[in-house]
Design an enzyme around this catalytic site. Sequence first.
Site, mmCIF file in Angstrom:
data_model
loop_
_atom_site.group_PDB
_atom_site.id
_atom_site.type_symbol
_atom_site.label_atom_id
_atom_site.label_comp_id
_atom_site.label_asym_id
_atom_site.label_seq_id
_atom_site.Cartn_x
_atom_site.Cartn_y
_atom_site.Cartn_z
ATOM 1 N N GLY A 65 0.871 -1.180 0.000
ATOM 2 C CA GLY A 65 0.000 0.000 0.000
ATOM 3 C C GLY A 65 0.898 1.216 0.000
ATOM 4 N N ASP A 106 6.833 3.292 -10.907
ATOM 5 C CA ASP A 106 7.744 4.433 -10.736
ATOM 6 C C ASP A 106 7.808 4.859 -9.277
ATOM 7 O OD1 ASP A 106 8.216 4.940 -13.638
ATOM 8 O OD2 ASP A 106 6.063 5.345 -13.633
ATOM 9 N N GLY A 107 6.631 4.861 -8.635
ATOM 10 C CA GLY A 107 6.566 5.308 -7.238
ATOM 11 C C GLY A 107 7.440 4.452 -6.345
ATOM 12 N N HIS A 212 -4.868 6.922 -13.581
ATOM 13 C CA HIS A 212 -4.246 6.312 -12.402
ATOM 14 C C HIS A 212 -5.277 5.967 -11.334
ATOM 15 C CE1 HIS A 212 -1.438 5.702 -9.014
ATOM 16 N NE2 HIS A 212 -2.444 6.232 -8.341
ATOM 17 N N ARG A 307 20.816 -3.875 27.310
ATOM 18 C CA ARG A 307 21.291 -4.407 26.022
ATOM 19 C C ARG A 307 22.185 -5.623 26.262
ATOM 20 N NH1 ARG A 307 26.382 -0.835 23.693
ATOM 21 N NH2 ARG A 307 27.230 -0.292 25.703
ATOM 22 N N GLU A 366 17.995 1.042 8.145
ATOM 23 C CA GLU A 366 16.984 0.631 9.133
ATOM 24 C C GLU A 366 15.631 0.338 8.485
ATOM 25 O OE1 GLU A 366 18.738 3.470 9.372
ATOM 26 O OE2 GLU A 366 20.112 3.082 11.038
ATOM 27 N N HIS A 416 20.140 1.692 23.311
ATOM 28 C CA HIS A 416 20.376 3.138 23.475
ATOM 29 C C HIS A 416 19.036 3.848 23.551
ATOM 30 C CE1 HIS A 416 24.064 1.444 22.053
ATOM 31 N NE2 HIS A 416 24.714 2.558 22.268
HETATM 32 C C1 LIG Z 1 4.559 5.827 0.520
HETATM 33 C C2 LIG Z 1 3.462 6.262 -0.375
HETATM 34 N N1 LIG Z 1 3.386 7.545 -0.769
HETATM 35 C C3 LIG Z 1 2.369 7.961 -1.555
HETATM 36 C C4 LIG Z 1 1.400 7.095 -1.961
HETATM 37 C C5 LIG Z 1 0.243 7.586 -2.817
HETATM 38 N N2 LIG Z 1 0.362 7.063 -4.186
HETATM 39 C C6 LIG Z 1 -0.301 5.976 -4.582
HETATM 40 S S1 LIG Z 1 0.047 5.536 -6.147
HETATM 41 C C7 LIG Z 1 1.114 6.839 -6.330
HETATM 42 C C8 LIG Z 1 1.847 7.065 -7.624
HETATM 43 C C9 LIG Z 1 2.307 5.789 -8.133
HETATM 44 O O1 LIG Z 1 2.905 5.928 -9.376
HETATM 45 P P1 LIG Z 1 3.411 4.630 -10.078
HETATM 46 O O2 LIG Z 1 4.081 3.753 -9.100
HETATM 47 O O3 LIG Z 1 4.198 5.056 -11.256
HETATM 48 O O4 LIG Z 1 2.085 3.887 -10.500
HETATM 49 P P2 LIG Z 1 1.209 4.128 -11.837
HETATM 50 O O5 LIG Z 1 0.371 5.329 -11.587
HETATM 51 O O6 LIG Z 1 2.146 4.290 -12.952
HETATM 52 O O7 LIG Z 1 0.417 2.893 -11.948
HETATM 53 C C10 LIG Z 1 1.181 7.589 -5.171
HETATM 54 C C11 LIG Z 1 2.010 8.798 -4.997
HETATM 55 C C12 LIG Z 1 1.508 5.752 -1.525
HETATM 56 N N3 LIG Z 1 0.628 4.815 -1.839
HETATM 57 N N4 LIG Z 1 2.553 5.368 -0.760
HETATM 58 MG MG LIG Z 2 4.047 4.919 -13.227
#
Ligand SMILES: Cc1ncc(C[n+]2csc(CCOP(=O)(O)OP(=O)(O)O)c2C)c(N)n1
Ligand SMILES: [Mg+2]
Length: 629
Positions: A65, A106-107, A212, A307, A366, A416
Amino acid sequence: MSPNLCLLTVVPTPVRRRCALHYILLHLLGYKLSMDDLKSFRQVDSLTPGHPESSHTDGIEVTTGPLGQGISNAVGLAAAQAHMAATFNKEGFDLITNHTYAFLGDGCLQEGVASETCSLAGHLQLGNLIALYDDNHITIDGETDVSFTEDVVKRFEAYGWHVQVVKDGDNNLESIYNAIVEAQKVKDKPSLIKVHTTIGFGSAKQGTESVHGSPLKADDIVNIKKKFGFDPEQKFHVPDEVYATYNAIGVRGAEAEAKWDALLAQYAQKHPEEHKELTRRIRGDLPEGWEKKLPVYKPGEKNAASRKYSEIVLQAISAGIPELVGGSADLTGSNLTRVKEAVDFQPPSTKLGSYAGRYFRYGVREHGMGAIMNGLSAYGGIIPFGGTFLNFVSYAAGAVRLSALSQHHVLWVATHDSIGLGEDGPTHQPIETAIHLRAIPNLHFWRPADGNETSAAYLFALQAKGTPSVLSLSRQTLPNLENSTIEHAVKGGYVLHDVEGENLNIVSTGSEVQIAVAAAELLAKEGVKTRVISLPCWEVFDAQPKEYQLQVFRSGAPYLSLEAYTTVGWQKYSHEQYGLAAWGASGPYDKVYEKFGITGPNIAAVGKKVAEFYQKRGGEVISPILHAI
Ligand SMILES: Cc1ncc(C[n+]2csc(CCOP(=O)(O)OP(=O)(O)O)c2C)c(N)n1
Ligand SMILES: [Mg+2]
Ligand SMILES: *[C@@H]1O[C@H](CO)[C@@H](O)[C@H](O)[C@H]1NC(C)=O
Ligand SMILES: *[C@@H]1O[C@H](CO)[C@@H](O)[C@H](O)[C@H]1NC(C)=O
Ligand SMILES: *[C@@H]1O[C@H](CO)[C@@H](O)[C@H](O)[C@H]1NC(C)=O
Ligand SMILES: CC(=O)N[C@H]1CO[C@H](CO)[C@@H](O)[C@@H]1O
């Protein structure tokens, strides 16, 4: 073992269309997801929530997610496979052979956690990991041109991955297939297959960010269905031949599973001990009697930092719990997380260890460590623990909350744990971390006060299948407190120092419990009778019968909380709170405690004020935990 139709692990990225695709595939392949479940996509209490949840829906292996977690979990799954294979496969018994497949966008590649884990995957040479990158040049804000122009191929090659590019993922499905087959042949590198695609392919809005998240318009849907040869009038309809095709895959999977079960049965004949171990570990049962090895301490015995008590526990139990697979984010020496005989988990070619090794060198990563531990836990047969400073568990927050939501059995050895770390100063001193972790549902935050309480924390955490635990451990030395038994501490809270007709109660955790005891002794001399309560784990205490809770927090006298953190949250267990108002400070730890007034004499003075205030005010002092609802 769970039915495994394709013998694949598929980790999806958390994007709505891909979530729907994942559910649809599970439905077609015969997992427990009906057409009605698909129709209630994203509705309350459905099996098809907005993002797949592993503890909720059949066939979902990890909860994703938040972008970047899925690919990082995949690294953990692949590492788990390498470890289990090295531990249990024998000549003629290639029992554990899974590939892990992950889809990412991409995200996911933009998120830092993916860089941490993919870098480590390259180092670890995880040849069983195959990631398909949906390279569609689009994220929510539009073209990736606005923020993501790096050369992903070069980046992954630099990580040590095998990289292929599929130019036309919209039309040339065979090239995707071929790339996967190629990737499977590469045994000493993880594979990235960059697939160029068009988002919303076939729609009037294809290639734009508007597909999207928002549903397509009705006429657009009609056009798409026509374009791909479907009847536009039919909704939620699967032609029989499609079911038949997928059914055949299910049958193939069932055959493979039957074959595998037969192999396992032969393994049982030839290697009965290993078979017993493997099946026990996959069931998630701990070895019998392991807890007898937990150290217990006599009052006044060997003062040590918690620890160190933790290291003693690990040293004592590691040999008996082979599924305990540890590691540290580059703080092994400070964390005392590596037992003497440990072998590092490393590709054999590095000559630094082997895949059968049980100690991960996570590097300074981490967040990656947290996400990889979630994957290790999801695979089964492994209970991962990872060491770092408590403050840096916050760096991994994204993975930690998913551990709790997904019910991964993961342990954090967080050392710590307060201003008691001393000279490293406020950048390293957790203030808000404890209350953040305590606020996470299904996560146990333990802050043991001494040796017995540290053993109790491990006892409880290792038995808490389905719940991650953070063990908060001190750098500074702590005495073994009279009356701190394991049996008491596993209740999450207990009366450490009892008196009749008390004027005051002090409730505390970890390194401050001894200070509460010192204050109580000083107060006794001044005629202020003081009970001391040790509360090493709020969540576990809150699960005790109300009757027990009210024995500990009986009405009668005021409660003062004492902890070297923010006081936020302590209102739940106390009438008055003593803690840190802001950041800590750099200096020798005892001087830092002095600066903030966390000393026996000052807490005695504060406690006296509290007792007098409530005496003067008159009226009944009711237990802080008594409420209407
Ligand atoms: C950590 C996080 N930040 C923001 C989001 C909100 N979010 C969901 S999809 C997305 C963009 C995803 O782009 P991409 O991975 O390229 O998927 P595409 O639209 O190309 O299918 C964002 C910013 C999320 N799900 N998780
Ligand atoms: Mg994309
Ligand atoms: C790995 O493969 C085994 C045997 O085929 C299977 O039982 C198990 O579920 C698989 N694990 C994962 C995480 O897919
Ligand atoms: C530790 O616990 C054991 C039993 O659990 C008990 O006998 C011992 O006295 C305890 N030690 C301390 C320091 O209280
Ligand atoms: C330990 O418990 C016993 C029995 O309740 C009590 O007499 C004793 O004072 C306690 N010790 C301390 C340090 O509180
Ligand atoms: C077991 C282990 O790694 N112990 C190390 C703990 O850290 C100290 C110094 O920080 C080392 O001397 C120990 O070898």
